[in-house]
Design a protein around this motif. Sequence first.
Motif, PDB file in Angstrom:
ATOM      1  N   HIS A   1     -15.597  42.185  -3.638  1.00  0.00           N
ATOM      2  CA  HIS A   1     -14.556  41.643  -2.778  1.00  0.00           C
ATOM      3  C   HIS A   1     -14.471  40.127  -2.939  1.00  0.00           C
ATOM      4  O   HIS A   1     -15.449  39.473  -3.343  1.00  0.00           O
ATOM      5  CB  HIS A   1     -14.823  41.985  -1.312  1.00  0.00           C
ATOM      6  CG  HIS A   1     -15.029  43.442  -1.060  1.00  0.00           C
ATOM      7  ND1 HIS A   1     -14.183  44.408  -1.555  1.00  0.00           N
ATOM      8  CD2 HIS A   1     -15.990  44.107  -0.364  1.00  0.00           C
ATOM      9  CE1 HIS A   1     -14.607  45.601  -1.174  1.00  0.00           C
ATOM     10  NE2 HIS A   1     -15.711  45.452  -0.464  1.00  0.00           N
ATOM     11  N   VAL A   2     -13.318  39.570  -2.567  1.00  0.00           N
ATOM     12  CA  VAL A   2     -13.105  38.123  -2.650  1.00  0.00           C
ATOM     13  C   VAL A   2     -12.754  37.611  -1.256  1.00  0.00           C
ATOM     14  O   VAL A   2     -11.886  38.165  -0.575  1.00  0.00           O
ATOM     15  CB  VAL A   2     -11.980  37.773  -3.636  1.00  0.00           C
ATOM     16  CG1 VAL A   2     -11.776  36.257  -3.704  1.00  0.00           C
ATOM     17  CG2 VAL A   2     -12.298  38.325  -5.030  1.00  0.00           C
ATOM     18  N   LEU A   3     -13.432  36.555  -0.836  1.00  0.00           N
ATOM     19  CA  LEU A   3     -13.185  35.926   0.461  1.00  0.00           C
ATOM     20  C   LEU A   3     -12.760  34.485   0.226  1.00  0.00           C
ATOM     21  O   LEU A   3     -13.499  33.690  -0.354  1.00  0.00           O
ATOM     22  CB  LEU A   3     -14.454  35.954   1.319  1.00  0.00           C
ATOM     23  CG  LEU A   3     -14.342  35.317   2.710  1.00  0.00           C
ATOM     24  CD1 LEU A   3     -13.469  36.180   3.615  1.00  0.00           C
ATOM     25  CD2 LEU A   3     -15.734  35.131   3.324  1.00  0.00           C
ATOM     26  N   PHE A   4     -11.538  34.135   0.656  1.00  0.00           N
ATOM     27  CA  PHE A   4     -11.034  32.773   0.493  1.00  0.00           C
ATOM     28  C   PHE A   4     -11.328  31.960   1.748  1.00  0.00           C
ATOM     29  O   PHE A   4     -11.149  32.437   2.873  1.00  0.00           O
ATOM     30  CB  PHE A   4      -9.530  32.782   0.228  1.00  0.00           C
ATOM     31  CG  PHE A   4      -9.157  33.301  -1.134  1.00  0.00           C
ATOM     32  CD1 PHE A   4      -9.315  32.509  -2.260  1.00  0.00           C
ATOM     33  CD2 PHE A   4      -8.660  34.587  -1.287  1.00  0.00           C
ATOM     34  CE1 PHE A   4      -8.981  32.983  -3.510  1.00  0.00           C
ATOM     35  CE2 PHE A   4      -8.319  35.068  -2.536  1.00  0.00           C
ATOM     36  CZ  PHE A   4      -8.482  34.269  -3.658  1.00  0.00           C
ATOM     37  N   VAL A   5     -11.746  30.718   1.542  1.00  0.00           N
ATOM     38  CA  VAL A   5     -12.054  29.805   2.632  1.00  0.00           C
ATOM     39  C   VAL A   5     -11.229  28.547   2.435  1.00  0.00           C
ATOM     40  O   VAL A   5     -11.398  27.827   1.439  1.00  0.00           O
ATOM     41  CB  VAL A   5     -13.554  29.451   2.645  1.00  0.00           C
ATOM     42  CG1 VAL A   5     -13.855  28.467   3.762  1.00  0.00           C
ATOM     43  CG2 VAL A   5     -14.404  30.710   2.783  1.00  0.00           C
ATOM     44  N   ALA A   6     -10.304  28.265   3.355  1.00  0.00           N
ATOM     45  CA  ALA A   6      -9.404  27.129   3.184  1.00  0.00           C
ATOM     46  C   ALA A   6      -8.714  26.810   4.499  1.00  0.00           C
ATOM     47  O   ALA A   6      -8.772  27.574   5.464  1.00  0.00           O
ATOM     48  CB  ALA A   6      -8.359  27.442   2.107  1.00  0.00           C
ATOM     49  N   ARG A   7      -8.026  25.674   4.522  1.00  0.00           N
ATOM     50  CA  ARG A   7      -7.187  25.267   5.634  1.00  0.00           C
ATOM     51  C   ARG A   7      -5.898  24.640   5.081  1.00  0.00           C
ATOM     52  O   ARG A   7      -5.866  24.135   3.965  1.00  0.00           O
ATOM     53  CB  ARG A   7      -7.889  24.224   6.519  1.00  0.00           C
ATOM     54  CG  ARG A   7      -9.047  24.736   7.344  1.00  0.00           C
ATOM     55  CD  ARG A   7      -8.597  25.590   8.506  1.00  0.00           C
ATOM     56  NE  ARG A   7      -9.696  25.857   9.448  1.00  0.00           N
ATOM     57  CZ  ARG A   7      -9.663  26.797  10.353  1.00  0.00           C
ATOM     58  NH1 ARG A   7      -8.610  27.573  10.488  1.00  0.00           N
ATOM     59  NH2 ARG A   7     -10.695  26.980  11.181  1.00  0.00           N
TER      60      ARG A   7
ATOM     61  N   ARG B   1     -23.896  35.016  11.533  1.00  0.00           N
ATOM     62  CA  ARG B   1     -24.285  35.385  10.173  1.00  0.00           C
ATOM     63  C   ARG B   1     -23.688  36.754   9.856  1.00  0.00           C
ATOM     64  O   ARG B   1     -23.727  37.670  10.670  1.00  0.00           O
ATOM     65  CB  ARG B   1     -25.801  35.436  10.037  1.00  0.00           C
ATOM     66  CG  ARG B   1     -26.267  35.723   8.612  1.00  0.00           C
ATOM     67  CD  ARG B   1     -27.773  35.642   8.484  1.00  0.00           C
ATOM     68  NE  ARG B   1     -28.191  35.946   7.125  1.00  0.00           N
ATOM     69  CZ  ARG B   1     -28.235  35.055   6.137  1.00  0.00           C
ATOM     70  NH1 ARG B   1     -27.882  33.799   6.370  1.00  0.00           N
ATOM     71  NH2 ARG B   1     -28.621  35.404   4.926  1.00  0.00           N
ATOM     72  N   ILE B   2     -23.091  36.880   8.647  1.00  0.00           N
ATOM     73  CA  ILE B   2     -22.456  38.119   8.208  1.00  0.00           C
ATOM     74  C   ILE B   2     -23.045  38.495   6.854  1.00  0.00           C
ATOM     75  O   ILE B   2     -23.298  37.627   6.014  1.00  0.00           O
ATOM     76  CB  ILE B   2     -20.928  37.942   8.085  1.00  0.00           C
ATOM     77  CG1 ILE B   2     -20.319  37.656   9.455  1.00  0.00           C
ATOM     78  CG2 ILE B   2     -20.269  39.165   7.465  1.00  0.00           C
ATOM     79  CD1 ILE B   2     -18.843  37.363   9.424  1.00  0.00           C
ATOM     80  N   ASP B   3     -23.253  39.759   6.623  1.00  0.00           N
ATOM     81  CA  ASP B   3     -23.759  40.232   5.337  1.00  0.00           C
ATOM     82  C   ASP B   3     -22.630  40.116   4.300  1.00  0.00           C
ATOM     83  O   ASP B   3     -21.658  40.860   4.332  1.00  0.00           O
ATOM     84  CB  ASP B   3     -24.217  41.686   5.445  1.00  0.00           C
ATOM     85  CG  ASP B   3     -24.804  42.212   4.143  1.00  0.00           C
ATOM     86  OD1 ASP B   3     -24.872  41.455   3.149  1.00  0.00           O
ATOM     87  OD2 ASP B   3     -25.177  43.412   4.110  1.00  0.00           O
ATOM     88  N   LEU B   4     -22.759  39.162   3.381  1.00  0.00           N
ATOM     89  CA  LEU B   4     -21.747  38.939   2.345  1.00  0.00           C
ATOM     90  C   LEU B   4     -22.254  39.328   0.961  1.00  0.00           C
ATOM     91  O   LEU B   4     -21.751  38.853  -0.046  1.00  0.00           O
ATOM     92  CB  LEU B   4     -21.290  37.477   2.352  1.00  0.00           C
ATOM     93  CG  LEU B   4     -20.581  37.009   3.626  1.00  0.00           C
ATOM     94  CD1 LEU B   4     -20.146  35.553   3.485  1.00  0.00           C
ATOM     95  CD2 LEU B   4     -19.381  37.895   3.946  1.00  0.00           C
ATOM     96  N   ASP B   5     -23.215  40.214   0.931  1.00  0.00           N
ATOM     97  CA  ASP B   5     -23.675  40.728  -0.358  1.00  0.00           C
ATOM     98  C   ASP B   5     -22.516  41.449  -1.051  1.00  0.00           C
ATOM     99  O   ASP B   5     -21.798  42.243  -0.427  1.00  0.00           O
ATOM    100  CB  ASP B   5     -24.843  41.690  -0.153  1.00  0.00           C
ATOM    101  CG  ASP B   5     -25.439  42.171  -1.460  1.00  0.00           C
ATOM    102  OD1 ASP B   5     -25.740  41.315  -2.302  1.00  0.00           O
ATOM    103  OD2 ASP B   5     -25.570  43.396  -1.624  1.00  0.00           O
TER     104      ASP B   5
ATOM    105  N   CYS C   1     -25.298  33.578   3.228  1.00  0.00           N
ATOM    106  CA  CYS C   1     -25.133  34.961   3.664  1.00  0.00           C
ATOM    107  C   CYS C   1     -25.124  35.950   2.499  1.00  0.00           C
ATOM    108  O   CYS C   1     -24.902  37.153   2.701  1.00  0.00           O
ATOM    109  CB  CYS C   1     -23.841  35.110   4.468  1.00  0.00           C
ATOM    110  SG  CYS C   1     -23.890  34.337   6.105  1.00  0.00           S
ATOM    111  N   GLY C   2     -25.334  35.456   1.283  1.00  0.00           N
ATOM    112  CA  GLY C   2     -25.465  36.345   0.137  1.00  0.00           C
ATOM    113  C   GLY C   2     -24.303  36.371  -0.823  1.00  0.00           C
ATOM    114  O   GLY C   2     -24.329  37.126  -1.809  1.00  0.00           O
ATOM    115  N   ALA C   3     -23.268  35.570  -0.581  1.00  0.00           N
ATOM    116  CA  ALA C   3     -22.098  35.577  -1.463  1.00  0.00           C
ATOM    117  C   ALA C   3     -22.340  34.739  -2.705  1.00  0.00           C
ATOM    118  O   ALA C   3     -23.121  33.783  -2.696  1.00  0.00           O
ATOM    119  CB  ALA C   3     -20.879  35.040  -0.719  1.00  0.00           C
ATOM    120  N   LYS C   4     -21.661  35.080  -3.775  1.00  0.00           N
ATOM    121  CA  LYS C   4     -21.496  34.191  -4.914  1.00  0.00           C
ATOM    122  C   LYS C   4     -20.353  33.241  -4.571  1.00  0.00           C
ATOM    123  O   LYS C   4     -19.422  33.619  -3.838  1.00  0.00           O
ATOM    124  CB  LYS C   4     -21.173  34.968  -6.182  1.00  0.00           C
ATOM    125  CG  LYS C   4     -22.243  35.965  -6.590  1.00  0.00           C
ATOM    126  CD  LYS C   4     -23.521  35.253  -7.012  1.00  0.00           C
ATOM    127  CE  LYS C   4     -24.544  36.257  -7.551  1.00  0.00           C
ATOM    128  NZ  LYS C   4     -25.806  35.587  -7.962  1.00  0.00           N
TER     129      LYS C   4
END
Length: 344
Positions: A39-45, A81-85, A111-114
């Motif tokens: 999965h892909v998680l975008f972080v922005a404003r 904290r969220i599991d982002l593996d 949290c485990g994300a790349k």
Amino acid sequence: MTTRMRGEIAEQPAAIRATLEALLPRTGEVEAVARDTRHVLFVARGTSDNAAVYGRYLIEARAGRLAALGAPSIATTYRRRIDLDGVLAVGLSQSGRTEEIVETLQWARDCGAKTIAVTNGGESSPLAQTADLALCTLAGEEKAVPATKTYTTQLAALAVLAIGLGADVDPGDLRRVPDAVEKLISDPGDLEAVVGGLAGKPGVVVSGRGMVFSTALELALKLKEACYLHAMGLSYADLLHGPIAVVDEDTPAILVAAGEGPTLAGTISLAERVTGAGASAFGVGGGAGLAGASTAALNGPDLPEWLAPMGLIVPGQLLTEALARRLGIDPDSPRGLKKVTQTD
């Protein structure tokens, strides 16, 4: 009067070309970092968040991965904290110095994300230093407060990201983008008619769907920032669910579409509905079909749908700059805005 914003709009073909030349050879690095993620998680404003909307649609529609926009406050305010593996977190910040985005990307990593950074701030910026991989755009310094070239180069970087994630696209089409943008700068369409149609209006609805939804959001933001309009950016699917009631003689609609793709027919139908109700509909892109259904129209790029947002925003930027000047506003320094925004 030549504004900095207008000058930076003109620099976009060179900025996009330089960014693509630097980043296209790095798709293998994206693939390596993203290995074992799903999965892909975008972080922005702000503007970067609108770019992330493009990235989300592109990756889901063409790379077949679930993508989502993250809520930085989960990390910075709620401290959860969220599991982002199995997650690839992509942080976007034009400056690379927005503390909230840097902190959230570090949180995602913990949290485990790349992690991948997309920034114009360079390899030494805090965001780039936080990430496993930095895709640095080459827009050069942007002095006008409203983002133009930093936004379109972000889109270029996200297209490279999608290719690295296995998107079913022709990477060679990216080489066509700078020339398409240059053509739009020299011939944006009936700019004066659209400026005249918006001057004196208190608000406007900006709508598009799918891959170009990001353009509708970004154009609405620019009209808010630089022209002080009450501009509402909506998917036309959401617009039809009720907010279309606000479109009338005093609130025109700007409708955005690529020249091809599954959302074009619906956008043309929406233009016909708006004008049929006595309101103005201003088209951006969508070829002859949307132009013919609109009160006046701005040109779109000769690009496939997956790349169209890089071109479609350009006549919107020119519209924003010209309308601001018509209204007696300096688009380079809108009230209440700074180049780097820090969120509590």
